[in-house]
Scaffold this active site. Sequence first.
Site, PDB file in Angstrom:
ATOM      1  N   GLY A  12       0.788  -1.225   0.000  1.00  0.00           N
ATOM      2  CA  GLY A  12       0.000   0.000   0.000  1.00  0.00           C
ATOM      3  C   GLY A  12       0.819   1.274   0.000  1.00  0.00           C
ATOM      4  O   GLY A  12       0.344   2.334   0.414  1.00  0.00           O
ATOM      5  N   SER A  13       2.062   1.228  -0.483  1.00  0.00           N
ATOM      6  CA  SER A  13       2.855   2.477  -0.495  1.00  0.00           C
ATOM      7  C   SER A  13       2.285   3.478  -1.492  1.00  0.00           C
ATOM      8  O   SER A  13       2.335   4.687  -1.268  1.00  0.00           O
ATOM      9  CB  SER A  13       4.324   2.172  -0.806  1.00  0.00           C
ATOM     10  OG  SER A  13       4.483   1.763  -2.152  1.00  0.00           O
ATOM     11  N   ASN A  14       1.700   2.994  -2.581  1.00  0.00           N
ATOM     12  CA  ASN A  14       1.034   3.906  -3.522  1.00  0.00           C
ATOM     13  C   ASN A  14      -0.231   4.489  -2.896  1.00  0.00           C
ATOM     14  O   ASN A  14      -0.537   5.667  -3.091  1.00  0.00           O
ATOM     15  CB  ASN A  14       0.694   3.187  -4.828  1.00  0.00           C
ATOM     16  CG  ASN A  14       1.876   3.159  -5.780  1.00  0.00           C
ATOM     17  OD1 ASN A  14       2.211   4.162  -6.389  1.00  0.00           O
ATOM     18  ND2 ASN A  14       2.540   2.034  -5.879  1.00  0.00           N
ATOM     19  N   ASN A 108      -4.889   2.548 -13.084  1.00  0.00           N
ATOM     20  CA  ASN A 108      -3.983   1.522 -12.559  1.00  0.00           C
ATOM     21  C   ASN A 108      -2.560   2.015 -12.705  1.00  0.00           C
ATOM     22  O   ASN A 108      -2.239   2.734 -13.660  1.00  0.00           O
ATOM     23  CB  ASN A 108      -4.140   0.207 -13.332  1.00  0.00           C
ATOM     24  CG  ASN A 108      -3.189  -0.875 -12.823  1.00  0.00           C
ATOM     25  OD1 ASN A 108      -3.113  -1.129 -11.622  1.00  0.00           O
ATOM     26  ND2 ASN A 108      -2.429  -1.472 -13.721  1.00  0.00           N
ATOM     27  N   HIS A 110       1.329   0.705 -13.204  1.00  0.00           N
ATOM     28  CA  HIS A 110       2.102  -0.482 -13.597  1.00  0.00           C
ATOM     29  C   HIS A 110       3.576  -0.097 -13.563  1.00  0.00           C
ATOM     30  O   HIS A 110       3.940   0.988 -14.060  1.00  0.00           O
ATOM     31  CB  HIS A 110       1.677  -0.926 -15.000  1.00  0.00           C
ATOM     32  CG  HIS A 110       2.390  -2.152 -15.470  1.00  0.00           C
ATOM     33  ND1 HIS A 110       2.053  -3.410 -15.032  1.00  0.00           N
ATOM     34  CD2 HIS A 110       3.434  -2.298 -16.314  1.00  0.00           C
ATOM     35  CE1 HIS A 110       2.863  -4.295 -15.600  1.00  0.00           C
ATOM     36  NE2 HIS A 110       3.713  -3.655 -16.382  1.00  0.00           N
ATOM     37  N   ASP A 151      -3.533  -4.176 -18.362  1.00  0.00           N
ATOM     38  CA  ASP A 151      -2.503  -3.194 -18.757  1.00  0.00           C
ATOM     39  C   ASP A 151      -2.632  -2.672 -20.195  1.00  0.00           C
ATOM     40  O   ASP A 151      -1.645  -2.248 -20.788  1.00  0.00           O
ATOM     41  CB  ASP A 151      -1.093  -3.806 -18.590  1.00  0.00           C
ATOM     42  CG  ASP A 151      -0.879  -4.326 -17.178  1.00  0.00           C
ATOM     43  OD1 ASP A 151      -0.185  -5.344 -17.035  1.00  0.00           O
ATOM     44  OD2 ASP A 151      -1.442  -3.718 -16.242  1.00  0.00           O
TER      45      ASP A 151
HETATM   46  C1  GRF Z   1       3.932  -1.398  -7.270  1.00  0.00           C
HETATM   47  O1  GRF Z   1       5.182  -1.681  -7.830  1.00  0.00           O
HETATM   48  C2  GRF Z   1       2.944  -1.217  -8.381  1.00  0.00           C
HETATM   49  O2  GRF Z   1       3.501  -0.699  -9.552  1.00  0.00           O
HETATM   50  C3  GRF Z   1       2.491  -2.599  -8.651  1.00  0.00           C
HETATM   51  O3  GRF Z   1       2.481  -3.256  -7.406  1.00  0.00           O
HETATM   52  C4  GRF Z   1       3.370  -2.585  -6.523  1.00  0.00           C
HETATM   53  C5  GRF Z   1       2.504  -2.183  -5.370  1.00  0.00           C
HETATM   54  O4  GRF Z   1       3.179  -1.527  -4.427  1.00  0.00           O
HETATM   55  N1  GRF Z   1       1.196  -2.588  -9.256  1.00  0.00           N
HETATM   56  P1  GRF Z   1       2.353  -0.906  -3.193  1.00  0.00           P
HETATM   57  O5  GRF Z   1       1.417  -1.974  -2.669  1.00  0.00           O
HETATM   58  O6  GRF Z   1       1.613   0.290  -3.698  1.00  0.00           O
HETATM   59  O7  GRF Z   1       3.437  -0.550  -2.209  1.00  0.00           O
END
Ligand code: GRF
Length: 196
Positions: A12-14, A108, A110, A151
């Site tokens: 969940g860092s994003n 999304n 990627h 994708d």
């Molecule tokens: C990220 O590398 C994203 O590109 C891919 O999965 C990973 C998820 O990272 N879809 P996080 O869970 O957001 O840390």
Amino acid sequence: MKKLAVLVSGTGSNLQSIIDSTKSGILKGIAEVIVVISNNPSAYGLERAKKENIKAIALDYKNMDKQDYDDKMYKLIKESGADMICLAGYMKKVPDNIVKEYKSRILNIHPALLPKFGGKGMYGHFVHEAVVKAKETKSGPTVHYVDENYDTGSIILQKEVPVYETDSPEDVAARVLVQEHIIFPQAIKKVIENLK
Ligand code: GRF
């Protein structure tokens, strides 16, 4: 203020980067995360949501009938009142009824420069291993609209990073991830501005 439903499967860092952007960054005042849903009850992204007092829902994909999972996912998103859906490290295919209903409102991220190194099975370390194996000199994240396939939706934003001969897949992953956290909020803002 646009309402975001964010789907996660892992760290969940994003998600965290999106939340932070709504609190004190480029999404402040224009978007808010109203629900986080995961296919994985132990996804740390759910903990991040709870810490931010955001509704966090786990659907135990592994122990559910596929149709039941899809139906529940659809119902949760509809009931949430979300304007947009962000897949932030979400590893499952979005049910077609959601893709249709939220056309050009599902994003999304990627970890490669699509259309290269995308498609079914190309996720996480598999992507960066393929990039290193192909001796690419650049890589980087892509934010794209989600359609019925993996994708292949139109690209919203990409950011290139260099790939060095000495890089391991982990080196590439780390360099790409830094840029993911920057371009995902930027892409959300760009879509919101186009929705107006
Ligand atoms: C990220 O590398 C994203 O590109 C891919 O999965 C990973 C998820 O990272 N879809 P996080 O869970 O957001 O840390």
